[in-house]
Design an enzyme around this catalytic site. Sequence first.
Site, mmCIF file in Angstrom:
data_model
loop_
_atom_site.group_PDB
_atom_site.id
_atom_site.type_symbol
_atom_site.label_atom_id
_atom_site.label_comp_id
_atom_site.label_asym_id
_atom_site.label_seq_id
_atom_site.Cartn_x
_atom_site.Cartn_y
_atom_site.Cartn_z
ATOM 1 N N ARG A 1 -50.035 -26.268 23.621
ATOM 2 C CA ARG A 1 -51.502 -26.271 23.478
ATOM 3 C C ARG A 1 -52.181 -25.236 24.371
ATOM 4 N NH1 ARG A 1 -52.944 -32.098 26.100
ATOM 5 N NH2 ARG A 1 -51.497 -32.746 24.501
ATOM 6 N N GLU B 1 -43.791 -26.313 35.053
ATOM 7 C CA GLU B 1 -43.762 -27.752 34.779
ATOM 8 C C GLU B 1 -43.225 -27.935 33.364
ATOM 9 O OE1 GLU B 1 -47.776 -29.085 35.098
ATOM 10 O OE2 GLU B 1 -47.876 -28.714 37.226
ATOM 11 N N GLU C 1 -43.340 -34.204 43.639
ATOM 12 C CA GLU C 1 -44.775 -33.943 43.652
ATOM 13 C C GLU C 1 -45.446 -35.294 43.432
ATOM 14 O OE1 GLU C 1 -46.318 -30.581 41.458
ATOM 15 O OE2 GLU C 1 -48.190 -31.639 41.079
ATOM 16 N N ASN D 1 -52.528 -23.692 39.347
ATOM 17 C CA ASN D 1 -52.145 -23.977 37.963
ATOM 18 C C ASN D 1 -53.139 -23.281 37.024
ATOM 19 O OD1 ASN D 1 -52.167 -25.284 35.380
ATOM 20 N ND2 ASN D 1 -50.931 -26.922 36.250
ATOM 21 N N THR E 1 -51.299 -34.706 31.827
ATOM 22 C CA THR E 1 -50.175 -35.531 32.250
ATOM 23 C C THR E 1 -50.689 -36.852 32.815
ATOM 24 O OG1 THR E 1 -49.161 -33.450 32.885
ATOM 25 C CG2 THR E 1 -48.031 -35.453 33.552
ATOM 26 N N ARG F 1 -45.901 -26.909 27.475
ATOM 27 C CA ARG F 1 -45.837 -28.201 26.773
ATOM 28 C C ARG F 1 -45.135 -28.053 25.435
ATOM 29 N NH1 ARG F 1 -49.664 -32.197 28.758
ATOM 30 N NH2 ARG F 1 -49.032 -33.294 26.888
ATOM 31 N N HIS G 1 -55.349 -23.843 32.287
ATOM 32 C CA HIS G 1 -56.635 -23.864 31.591
ATOM 33 C C HIS G 1 -57.262 -22.488 31.415
ATOM 34 C CE1 HIS G 1 -56.133 -27.963 31.107
ATOM 35 N NE2 HIS G 1 -56.386 -28.330 32.347
ATOM 36 N N HIS H 1 -47.537 -25.075 32.789
ATOM 37 C CA HIS H 1 -46.844 -26.166 32.093
ATOM 38 C C HIS H 1 -46.621 -25.736 30.647
ATOM 39 C CE1 HIS H 1 -46.956 -30.775 30.969
ATOM 40 N NE2 HIS H 1 -45.882 -30.165 30.522
ATOM 41 N N HIS I 1 -52.696 -33.137 41.028
ATOM 42 C CA HIS I 1 -53.443 -33.751 39.917
ATOM 43 C C HIS I 1 -54.786 -34.271 40.412
ATOM 44 C CE1 HIS I 1 -52.981 -34.684 35.621
ATOM 45 N NE2 HIS I 1 -54.066 -35.376 35.875
#
Length: 265
Positions: free
Chosen positions: A63, A84, A165, A14, A115, A59, A17, A57, A204
Amino acid sequence: MSEPNPHSLKLGVNIDHVATLRQARYALMPDAHNAEPCLVAAAHESEANGADSITIHLRQDRRHIQDRDVFELREKIHSKLNLEMGNTQEILEIALQAKPDFICLVPENREEITTEGGLDVIASEAAIEKTVKTLQDAGISVSLFIDPDLNQIQAAKRVGSEMIELHTGAFANAEPAGGEAQFLLLKQSAELARSLGIQVNAGHGITMTNLPKLMGVPHLAELNIGHHLVARGVFTGIGRAVRDMKTLMSGYGHVGQGGEGSSMT
Ligand code: PXP
């Protein structure tokens, strides 16, 4: 070179970030020629070091990942793209245009830092079922991000999702000392999902520290890991962080652990 084991535990990296870092400086200058770090480069570096898919993801508040990132990564990555998304019409339309390989439906609320908690499939069964079908009709495989809760897994089956998941956040937060109850829930959940013919992924809060225990959960096909890889990558480079994680994951399925060639992919 030996053939990759088709049953090995896969890693979705992922890179949200990486985008967080870029946005911290360039959010108001989306076309800046010097915007960095480059998401495509992060994806390629991850793939070169063992990533089986790239997860992002998109969103509602944009962000970190931006719409253009979704399309650029779709075009330029070499592995699979896992998107996602919250179950909203706006993001669904983007997903149908971009056509990622996989979609993971997640709960989303604007104030959260990340999340929090899994999707309540039972509470929104009809709406989720409709989206699952729309995506599957478009050739996209769907996963639901849910807590290790047996009732939610039954609901995931009812809405026709081919993957779940399992949310490992509570387990990760409880470890190293108190994760046993969460670990048992993850185990039972994986067993139930498997018995229903659903592929089991997890994600996660997974780190190099809590992964060895998590690998005791059977039937895992893929892990989605972000924060730890990007954070560790600050010191080691993201490629090395991905490679080290993949090396640790390669022990999955050995005697006494979960797996046993259980991956359905
Ligand atoms: N899986 C899902 C569904 C997520 O929402 C996240 C966080 O974006 C992750 C996995 C990755 O979690 P982490 O960044 O803690 O590794």
